[in-house]
Structure formats: C-alpha cells, structure tokens
Scaffold this motif. Sequence first.
Motif, short mmCIF file in Angstrom:
data_model
loop_
_atom_site.label_atom_id
_atom_site.label_comp_id
_atom_site.label_asym_id
_atom_site.label_seq_id
_atom_site.Cartn_x
_atom_site.Cartn_y
_atom_site.Cartn_z
N SER A 148 0.34 -1.14 -0.19
CA SER A 148 0.26 -0.15 -0.06
C SER A 148 0.89 1.53 -0.19
O SER A 148 1.45 1.25 0.89
N GLY A 149 0.54 1.75 -1.15
CA GLY A 149 1.55 3.46 -1.43
C GLY A 149 3.53 3.16 -1.89
O GLY A 149 4.14 3.97 -1.72
N CYS A 150 3.84 2.10 -1.72
CA CYS A 150 4.63 1.76 -2.16
C CYS A 150 5.38 0.88 -2.71
O CYS A 150 4.78 -0.19 -3.25
N ASP A 151 6.29 0.58 -3.45
CA ASP A 151 6.63 -0.87 -4.74
C ASP A 151 8.05 -1.46 -3.89
O ASP A 151 8.88 -0.17 -3.11
N ILE A 152 8.72 -2.02 -3.74
CA ILE A 152 9.42 -2.95 -3.86
C ILE A 152 10.28 -3.62 -4.31
O ILE A 152 8.99 -4.54 -4.94
N MET A 190 14.83 -2.09 -1.12
CA MET A 190 14.84 -1.07 -1.53
C MET A 190 12.84 -0.63 -1.95
O MET A 190 12.43 -1.46 -2.53
N ALA A 191 12.37 0.67 -1.15
CA ALA A 191 11.40 1.00 -1.75
C ALA A 191 10.95 2.34 -2.66
O ALA A 191 11.49 3.33 -1.65
N ARG A 192 10.38 2.17 -3.22
CA ARG A 192 10.20 3.63 -3.63
C ARG A 192 8.77 4.20 -2.94
O ARG A 192 7.79 2.99 -2.95
N LEU A 193 8.83 4.78 -2.08
CA LEU A 193 7.70 5.23 -1.69
C LEU A 193 6.61 6.51 -2.59
O LEU A 193 6.77 7.69 -2.19
N ASN A 194 5.79 6.16 -2.75
CA ASN A 194 4.49 6.13 -3.97
C ASN A 194 3.70 7.62 -2.81
O ASN A 194 3.43 8.14 -3.92
N GLY A 195 3.65 7.33 -1.42
CA GLY A 195 2.24 7.68 -1.47
C GLY A 195 0.54 7.21 -1.99
O GLY A 195 0.51 6.65 -2.81
N ASP A 248 4.56 5.38 6.74
CA ASP A 248 3.11 6.26 6.42
C ASP A 248 2.80 6.93 5.12
O ASP A 248 2.92 8.10 5.34
N PRO A 249 2.22 5.89 4.22
CA PRO A 249 1.50 7.06 2.99
C PRO A 249 1.11 7.95 3.22
O PRO A 249 0.98 8.81 1.87
N ILE A 250 0.17 7.67 3.91
CA ILE A 250 -0.82 9.14 3.76
C ILE A 250 -0.12 10.12 4.39
O ILE A 250 -0.56 11.33 4.48
#
Length: 824
Positions: A481-485, A691-696, A576-578
């Motif tokens: 939820s909110g990120c790619d790994i 590695m995590a891309r934090l998309n929000g 926390d993507p929110i």
Amino acid sequence: MDRGTERGAPSQRAAGDGATAAGRIPLAVVVVDRDGLVSHWSRGARRLFGTAREEAVGRPVVDLLPVSGALPEDDESAPYGAYAAYDGLGPDLESSLDGRLFYPAAGRARLTAADSDRIDVLWWAYPLVGPGVERLLVLAADAGALRPEDTGADAGASAGGGAAVERIAPGFALHTDFPGAEDLARRLPEILPSMSVGEGARIVAQVLELGYPVLEFSQNDRVPVTPDWGVPRRAERKARQERAAAAALSGEPLPQDAGDEGEDLEYAAVRERLEFLNEVSGRIGTSLDLSRTIVEVSRAVVPRFTDVAGTYLREQVVAGEGFPDGVPDTTTMWHRVAVEHTDEPGRWDDVVPVGEAMPFPAHTPFFQCMTTGDPVLVPRISEQMGHMIAAQFEKRDIRPLITGRSMLVVPLKARNVVLGFMILLRHPERVEFNDMDRVTGAELAARAGLVLDNARMYTYQESVAETLQDSMLPHIAPRMSGCDIATRYLPGTLLGRVGGDWFDSVKLPGSRTALVVGDVMGHGLNSAAMMGQLRTAVQTMAALDLPPAQLLRNLDDLAQRLGEHYLATCLYAIYDPIASELEIANAGHIPPVLVRAEDGRSDLLDLPTGAPIGVGGVPFESVRVRVAPGDRLVMCTDGLVEVRGEDIGVGLATLCESAAHPAASMDDACDTIIRALNTRGGRKDDVALLMARLNGIEPEDVAEWRIGHDPREAGRARAAVREQLHTWGLGSVADTAELLVSELVTNAVRHSHSRPIALRLVRGETLLCEVDDDDHTLPTLLSAGRLDEFGRGMRVVSTLAREWGTSRTGSGKTVWFELTLPHR
C-alpha cells in the motif's frame, strides 16, 4: 621412503655437523601369511637368498630363511665388529619367523645359503594386524654390501657421508625424525606387493607407527633405510635398450646388464600403472561441482587407458537427494552422465546420448558389477553378447560400436555403496584388458568414487543450504500500500550459502508498511537459525503495531532470553503513505540511503546508531523523516559495502552514487547497485538489499469521518460510505462495504468510552476501511447459537471481506477490513 635409484634419504646425526648421507641399500622384502607361508618374495629377496619368486611363494618361510645362529658378540670376523642380535626391541629372527613376534624387532643374523657358507644379514620384522591375510613383514639386507671401501662406489650403499664405520646395526625410529619425512612415508608403499590401496595403506600405517627402519652406526649416526629395487629409471632403461639394440646390429655380445631387462619389465609395468593412477588422481577432484567432476573422471582415462568411457550414476545421486539406500536391482534407474571417446565426433551421440536414464536387466555384466561392487572384465564382446547388450537400447543398434571390443566395467563406490559405474571399451586393434588392467581400473574407480562422493555430498549440502535459506527469506510482494518494493539476496562467496542476513516487509494498519533489514553476525547454520528466530519475532511484534524503538527494545530483550551468544544489527522503518513520513530506528546497522525524487540527490540518513541486538540494556531512538512521492529508500547489510582492507566509507559513498543512478524499474535499480558494489572484489559476506519506492497515497483517495457514541450514528456512517464510493466510481462494492462498516461502527459505539470514533476509507489497490475507538479489547470470532442476539457481526466481516484484522493503538484499537476492487 625414497627410491634409491633416484636420490638418497637424509640422515640424522646425534653429533657432528649435520651433514646428510644416503642409506640406500638393496633390500629384500618378504611377506608371510597367517599360515607361515610366503605370500610375497621380492626380487631383492631372490638376489639375497638365491631363490626365485616362483619357487618361494607358497613355501614355509622357515625353509627359505634358514637361521644358523646369531652372530656372537665377540665375532671379530664380522664386519665392523658388529654386536650380535641387536634386537633390544624383540627376539631374534628365528623366533620371529616361528610366529612368536608381537612387536617390531631388528637384528643381525647369519643365514646359510646354497652357494655361500654364510650371509650376514641385517633384518627388520613387523607383525601385521588387520583383516588381511598378511601376518609378518620382513625386510633384510646384506651387511657385506656396507663395507667402508664400497661406500660411494656401490650404488647400493652409502652411510655417514663416507665416514669410517666401525659398527652397524638395524633399528627403528620415527620417520618424522628425519628431513623429508613426507617423502619417506610416500615412497614406502613402493616396496609392498601389488595390493589394493586400502590394504597397502593399512600395512604402511603400521610400519610408520611401529618404527621406520634405520641403520645405526657407532658414531651414533642414524640413517633412514632407502630400499633399492634395482628398477632403472625410464631414461636409464631406454639407454640400456638402445645399447642392446646397437650390439645386436653389430653382432657384438649383449651388454652385461641387458639380461636383466626381462626382470625389470614387471616392475616397470607396476611403476607405470602407479604413475598413471597418480596422474589421474591429480587431474580429478579439482572442483566440487558434480558435473565438472564427472567430465574430469571421463577425460582422465581416455585415451591413455581406454578408447571409450561411459559413466552412469544412480538416479538419487544425479538428483542430489542424498546417499542412495539399498543394493541396486533391475528397477534402479541409471543416468548416463558422460561419454568420452576417441571415435569420430558424433558417432556415439545419437546412439547413447548423455542424459538418458535406463535400468539394466540381471543377465548383463553391468548388473553384475553394480550388485557385487566388483569389476567385470570381458576380453572381447562376442556377437551374442553384443546382441544382448544392444537389446537394452530399443530401436538404436549399438552392436557396430561395441562388438569385438574389449570391455571393462568398474564400479564407482563410496562407503561400500555403488554410486554408479564406468563402461570402458578398447578398440579391437588395441590390446585386450587383462587382470592387471582390472586391478588398475578398480583402483581408478575407487579414487573416482571418492571424488564423486565428495562432489555429491557438497552438491547435496549446497542444495540443503539453499533450501534452508530460501525458506527463511520472505517472498515479498512487489507492491504494498503506497509503495513498490524490490529485494536482492546474495550468498557469501567463500563462507557457504547460509548466513544470517535477512529483509522483510510487514503490512500494518492505516495503509502503512514496515520495512526491515537485519544481519546476525557470523555465518553458517547457527547464524541462520538465529536469524529465523529474530525474523519471526519481528513479524510478530510488527503485527502488534509497536513503534520502531519499542520493537527493537523488545527484540533485544528476546535475544537475551534466548541465551544464544549472538549479536545482530537491525534497521526497522515504518512508512506512512498518507502522512508521507518515515519513522526509523537503528540497532547498530549501517544507515539507509534516501534518494530524493525531486532532484535525484541521495544521502545517508543521519540516525542514532544504537547498539546491536543482544548487547542488552541499551536504549533505542526513533527518528521521523518527511518524504515525498517518488522518493526511494535503500536498506542493505554491510556485506554489500564492506570490503576487507578498505574503509567502509568508500563502500557507502559508492552505494549513494549507484542508488541515485536513474533506472527503468526497481529491479534494474537494484541490479545497478549490485553491479557497482559487487565488482570491487574481496566480498566474502552475504548480502541483503531492500529498495522501496515511496509512492504515497493522494489526499483524494482518502476519506475520514468522526462518529459520536449515539447508536444512530451507524446509519449516518453507512450513508457516508455509500456516497463516497459512488463518488469514486466504486458503486459495485457499495452494498458489501455498507454492511461491513455498519457492523464495525455498531461494535465501536457499543464498546467505546469517551473519545469519538474515527472511520476512514482508503482507495488503493484494494478498498481499505478502518474503524478506530478507545476500547483496548480486541474483537474475536464467536460461535453464535440460533437464538443468540450477539456474536455474528465479526463472522459476517470475516466471510465477506478480502482480509480483516485488529491491532492495538496507544489510545485503544483499530479494526479494519479490505475489499477487492474491480480493475481500475
């Protein structure tokens, strides 16, 4: 023990300047069996005692070595004034031959012979124990060959560097007392009769344990005895053959040494076989890779020993399933793993392709070899046998390839279990395999079997290690939820494929995700086992939604209670993507890298280092970091950046630089980092990279409400949820979502106390609904009867929701569920 024709062995002096001398003498070797009969009679024995080997073998040893009495102490006629029966270690030779020897003995004796009044003999006797039939090993030498005037002039004697010798006696010493001890021990088997490697090793071990034969001189010099077989070296033998050929052409008499050529042929053949086996042993086993080892074994025998070599292994060996059980039978599948030959290319490929598996019937020589574990020799494959063998290959006619050839089938054994066998074939024009070839092939197969078993065990253990490591490492979903790994794991290059590095991600309430990287110090199964325990503990405590600092503190307490003396580093982050925020705590780990999407800048996050897990009594701190959509967080273990002999700062700088490099995907970005850091060389530790891309999550994908404690608020919540879902275009799930929200809000109204109830909807890959209240009691599934008024609400949620769960918060609890959305 050194071959006397090649070089002498060094001596050890009790006094003097430490010069060395050769103790090389013509040596008679006699082996006596348990019945007192001669089982081995060397050429040196024939020369010393005047009896041919054909006449000696099988006769009582006391008839061949007649003892007329020990030399008296005052016998002045004896060379060097030798003292009698120098056998402080045991009885005289006569009693030794009669079978009353239980420990090694040495001495001088006077033996009578047909063509001489007496022969003064130095002797050493070794009692032999073990499963073989050999009972006694006797070494003897002519004392007359050691006269001082012969020293340096006769190839058979040299002692004390040519110094004057007054008295000489045989004795025993540790072979390690002399320089070149390994060479002495390695050459000792050459004086023994032809026997298997195991039997020869057993006798050699006893000789080395009981005492190496030495000559002791009156000057307190000790010289290790180096036997002289009288077998010329290859160059000398060739020169002698050339002289004999030249004499024959000129009509001149043959050289004096030409008559011994026939006597040398047997020893030359044995020596050549030993050289071949030693050469093969050096060529195989250079790798623990099973496939490469099989190829090495096949190529080692072609073409020097055979023209065709086909290798078959049992199915369990090829599959890496451990050691095969039981004796093979007609149902056992054998895989053809290699075919090496000297025929024209491709001739064997279609008929007997590598990789084929087949059983063998009981009437074939292959079945006989695999069941008995003994070599099978077929001097020539007849038409009938060729037809019988060809029947195993169905429509392929193998008869033209095998008929008329000589065949030897040798088993590949380890620990008395047949792992496979080799089929060796010689061209019809080549000399047939004989009994000596059978022995050579058996020795070759024994060595190859051990090498193959080592490779098999290594392959099996490597497979077990990989399975263990894979079972302990999680299979992380590429999208949370909110990120790619994206993740990578690299085993240690030198220290095995099992280690203590791990990574993980845990789904948390509120669309949050926990990201974890850890490293148990050390390597091997113990570290991996400790890693598995810590990873399980992190998963459990993360599900309780503990703050990062509190989780590490609890993990440290757990490590203390486990009682294992292991330390581990750990980096724990909650995204926390929110709120677009990271909360991170560090326990002695290297810091993570944050790559900013806005300008591509990458930096190591400045975090309190903390102490490793397992130290105990050390506080941990959490740090909150603001992030933006598209930022990337890179977490790894020190095996990626640390190289022995290099400052770790260099690796961290390279990590930052490579992490900032643009990439088409997350996987490509991970590969870029691995390539940049793994090519520096010197890496020995395993590596875990996350590695995590934090998309929000966009604000328009989140809807929140505050609900009072009035039971009528459940209706308002249902209406608000239905309206929001229609606004989002998710009317297809509105009915289900409305029903489940009603159940959760009703329970919250019934059990909450004073704080308002919070209801939140989050639109993402799924629809997430969360209800938060100030009651700490977590709901559970109940079994409601037909007349019960309560207890069905959570069962409805469990049945209709994709997932659901509960977690405690600082002020109460959160109950949530997810619904699967139609394709967006």
